[in-house]
Enzyme design. Structure first.
Site, PDB file in Angstrom:
ATOM      1  N   HIS A 127       3.706   6.586  -6.703  1.00  0.00           N
ATOM      2  CA  HIS A 127       2.859   7.662  -7.232  1.00  0.00           C
ATOM      3  C   HIS A 127       3.565   9.007  -7.069  1.00  0.00           C
ATOM      4  O   HIS A 127       3.634   9.821  -8.001  1.00  0.00           O
ATOM      5  CB  HIS A 127       1.533   7.655  -6.470  1.00  0.00           C
ATOM      6  CG  HIS A 127       0.463   8.490  -7.080  1.00  0.00           C
ATOM      7  ND1 HIS A 127      -0.786   8.654  -6.504  1.00  0.00           N
ATOM      8  CD2 HIS A 127       0.428   9.241  -8.211  1.00  0.00           C
ATOM      9  CE1 HIS A 127      -1.530   9.436  -7.258  1.00  0.00           C
ATOM     10  NE2 HIS A 127      -0.806   9.822  -8.296  1.00  0.00           N
ATOM     11  N   HIS A 139       0.830  -1.202   0.000  1.00  0.00           N
ATOM     12  CA  HIS A 139       0.000   0.000   0.000  1.00  0.00           C
ATOM     13  C   HIS A 139       0.869   1.258   0.000  1.00  0.00           C
ATOM     14  O   HIS A 139       0.692   2.162  -0.829  1.00  0.00           O
ATOM     15  CB  HIS A 139      -0.905  -0.033   1.242  1.00  0.00           C
ATOM     16  CG  HIS A 139      -1.873   1.099   1.349  1.00  0.00           C
ATOM     17  ND1 HIS A 139      -3.205   0.985   0.999  1.00  0.00           N
ATOM     18  CD2 HIS A 139      -1.721   2.382   1.775  1.00  0.00           C
ATOM     19  CE1 HIS A 139      -3.819   2.137   1.197  1.00  0.00           C
ATOM     20  NE2 HIS A 139      -2.935   2.995   1.683  1.00  0.00           N
ATOM     21  N   GLU A 140       1.816   1.305   0.916  1.00  0.00           N
ATOM     22  CA  GLU A 140       2.625   2.517   1.070  1.00  0.00           C
ATOM     23  C   GLU A 140       3.598   2.714  -0.093  1.00  0.00           C
ATOM     24  O   GLU A 140       3.852   3.850  -0.500  1.00  0.00           O
ATOM     25  CB  GLU A 140       3.378   2.490   2.406  1.00  0.00           C
ATOM     26  CG  GLU A 140       2.488   2.425   3.638  1.00  0.00           C
ATOM     27  CD  GLU A 140       1.453   3.534   3.702  1.00  0.00           C
ATOM     28  OE1 GLU A 140       1.669   4.609   3.108  1.00  0.00           O
ATOM     29  OE2 GLU A 140       0.405   3.322   4.343  1.00  0.00           O
ATOM     30  N   HIS A 160       1.836   4.470  -2.786  1.00  0.00           N
ATOM     31  CA  HIS A 160       1.880   5.926  -2.591  1.00  0.00           C
ATOM     32  C   HIS A 160       3.225   6.495  -3.032  1.00  0.00           C
ATOM     33  O   HIS A 160       3.296   7.530  -3.722  1.00  0.00           O
ATOM     34  CB  HIS A 160       1.673   6.267  -1.110  1.00  0.00           C
ATOM     35  CG  HIS A 160       0.273   6.156  -0.624  1.00  0.00           C
ATOM     36  ND1 HIS A 160      -0.801   6.704  -1.296  1.00  0.00           N
ATOM     37  CD2 HIS A 160      -0.242   5.605   0.506  1.00  0.00           C
ATOM     38  CE1 HIS A 160      -1.913   6.483  -0.610  1.00  0.00           C
ATOM     39  NE2 HIS A 160      -1.605   5.810   0.476  1.00  0.00           N
TER      40      HIS A 160
END
Length: 283
Positions: free
Chosen positions: A69, A62-63, A66
């Site tokens: 991105h 998940h991180e 980020h």
């Protein structure tokens, strides 16, 4: 993550190793939680505590979603457009989690592992597809109460949270109202960012529809997704997602994600039936 191409994978691998993007070690007085952050053009960096479990792996996925991105936004956009919205942010993080699960389901055939993977996925869906929308209802109600001149107290907020959870769970769940009612107090970061919580539900929905496109035309889906990550804040997130093939003003993405959730339930039932069938008969 190979479907996203060698450049993406090599950057991700660098960030997780030589780049030292992740503060992963357990440490005395280290707070709970996980997040990715950075200051243009330095970073991104990830705060988390790795404990060598499937949920920990999912958190890292998940991180790093980020962080990648952020990396691509900063690489493609000038400072004025480099910062993307929270609405877009939770798409990238959930996409990485979904892609990792898809890979593990296809490569790890051990029944116990698959059951554990489904359990992790269910926990993630419960948080993002149920708890976060419920928190959004909670947040909307407390704003309405303040605008109406009403006061707020912790017991009132506990009651409101418990009522909303009970409404969502329905009659099928027996709930400890005292323990569940304080749930709003566990989400201080999310509730201090106005109307952030619901964007986990939109993010996980857009992510699963984007991932489903890889089954039809992987190269086209890859190009659209990487373009989306590189847009930063240049476009309204609804427009950026529409360009990537997801129209969040229509129900398709949410329905696709419910299909994924139903698929987990079906897969779990099949795995458990298979395990029961393999047990030796007893007299």
């Amino acid at each position: 993550m190979q479907p996203l191409g060698s450049d993406y994978v090599n950057t991700l691998r660098y960030g997780l190793t030589d780049g030292r993007w992740v503060d992963y070690g357990l440490n005395q007085n280290k707070r709970q939680g996980a997040y990715s952050n950075g200051v243009y053009p330095v970073g991104p960096y990830i705060f988390m505590s790795w404990n060598d479990t499937l949920p920990s792996m999912s958190t890292l996925a998940h991180e790093i979603g980020h962080s990648m991105h952020t990396h691509l936004s900063w690489a493609k956009q000038p400072y004025a457009h480099a910062r993307y919205t929270l609405f877009a942010a939770e798409v990238a993080s959930n996409f990485n989690q979904a892609m990792v699960r898809k890979s593990l389901f296809s490569t790890q055939s051990d029944t116990e592992f698959q059951v554990a993977l489904i359990e992790e996925a269910m926990g993630n869906f419960h948080r993002y597809f149920f708890i976060m929308p419920t928190l959004a209802r909670f947040e909307a109600e407390i704003h309405a109460r303040v605008e109406a001149g009403r006061s707020l107290s912790a017991p009132d907020l506990n009651t409101l949270m418990a009522d909303l959870l009970a409404d969502g769970y329905g009659d099928g769940v027996q709930m400890d109202r005292e323990r569940s009612g304080i749930m709003w107090g566990q989400f201080s970061t999310h509730l201090y960012s106005n109307f952030y919580a619901y964007q986990y539900a939109t993010g996980i929905s857009a992510a699963h529809q984007l991932l489903s496109a890889f089954d039809d035309d992987a190269e086209a889906a890859r190009q659209r997704y990487l373009t989306f990550l590189g847009e930063g804040g240049r476009l309204d997130p609804l427009d950026a997602l529409r360009n990537a093939g997801v129209d969040m003003e229509k129900p398709d993405a949410v329905e696709k994600t419910f299909e994924v959730l139903a698929g987990y339930v079906d897969r779990l039932e099949a795995l458990l039936e298979e395990r029961l069938a393999s047990r030796p008969a007893t007299s």
